[in-house]
Design a protein around this motif. Sequence first.
Motif: not given
Length: 402
Positions: A276-281, A392-395, A399-400
């Motif tokens: 749910q969090w990733l699909e908003t990033q 960690d995923l925010s890192r 990078a993207l």
Amino acid sequence: MNDLDPSEFDVDTLAIRTAQLRTDEMAHSDPIFLTSSFVYESAAQAAARFGGQEPGNIYSRFTNPTVRAFEQRLAALEGGEACVAFASGMAAISGTFFSLLAPGDHVVSSRSVFGTTNVVFDRYLKKFGIETTMVDLTDLADWEAAIRPETKLLFLETPSNPLSEVGDIRALAKLAHDNGALLVVDNCFCTPALQKPLEMGADIIIHSATKYLDGQGRCLGGAVVGAKPQMDEVLGFVRSAGACMSPFNAWVFLKGLETLSLRMSAQSARTLELAQWLETQPGIARVHYAGLPNHPQHALAAKQQSAFGAVMSIEVEDAAGNRDRQAAWRFIDATRLISITANLGDVKTTVTHPATTTHGRVSEEEKQRAGVTENLIRLAIGLESVADLKADLSRGLKALAV
């Protein structure tokens, strides 16, 4: 041996109490029988054991008390008559095919399966005159059109690896049985803690015990569960071909089963929150996870699973709009906590690039047809803090953005 009636107890209880070994020492924990062979009271008893007139242990390639305890416990969890343990998940898949198929037979398989399974179909079964037709997992008409008079097995993973597509087990079971075939379901991603394919009409269940049944990435193993006539054939293959499970590994899996439901519940909850969090990033073009309402098979998954599992995939896009391997690798390499490995089912979160790892030996055409694109990344969520995983995923996301 503590033989509980599986119909009287919940999965959580069966995972701890069924098929529990008791020796004369009365140890509370299951013992390990690390022995290659067994002795007999007489030559006559040895002859009776080898001849099948008397039950009992013969040789650990196909009769070992610890392996048998694992088999009986997993069969109870899945609601199956019998189980046969293997040295690995791929040994279980290959052993099922070679046990139940003959030259001239035909298999219909979802193309959304583990890459090495495709290699077995294309390189090895074909050598023995067994043909395979690959179909869209979610298209029932595609399955029906592929069936021939010589079709003996329908095979699928649900949810699939790595896109979390969901197959309709009940509909495919009916289709298989209407055409005189068996339905074989790889239940690795859900396990019996979240999904019970036999209750929905499937005939055979396959597991890579290496994954969630162990739960801590320690040992290799596989298992096949189903009706006794088919499992007798599969056991005959193990006895002759030698693809047997180590007693030590079986003991580790017995310990893993004791916490299976707790782990699957907790890891599924973490995965849903992260999806749910990733699909908003920014930088995330798409999230593939059946727990999200926008997933094409969300309603079906909610119907046949008690939770949505701990594996998802994401498609990434860099600041320049590139959706390619370089973007995926930059995301992966920027993480510091998450393990870069192709294994899954661990309490440690893992990340991999399917196109160059799990599906690296699959042809480019089949990758594209299976949706395994260059910008696809698979995440298998463990039991770490969700806040730490987000950090960690925010890192990777940063990078993207460069």
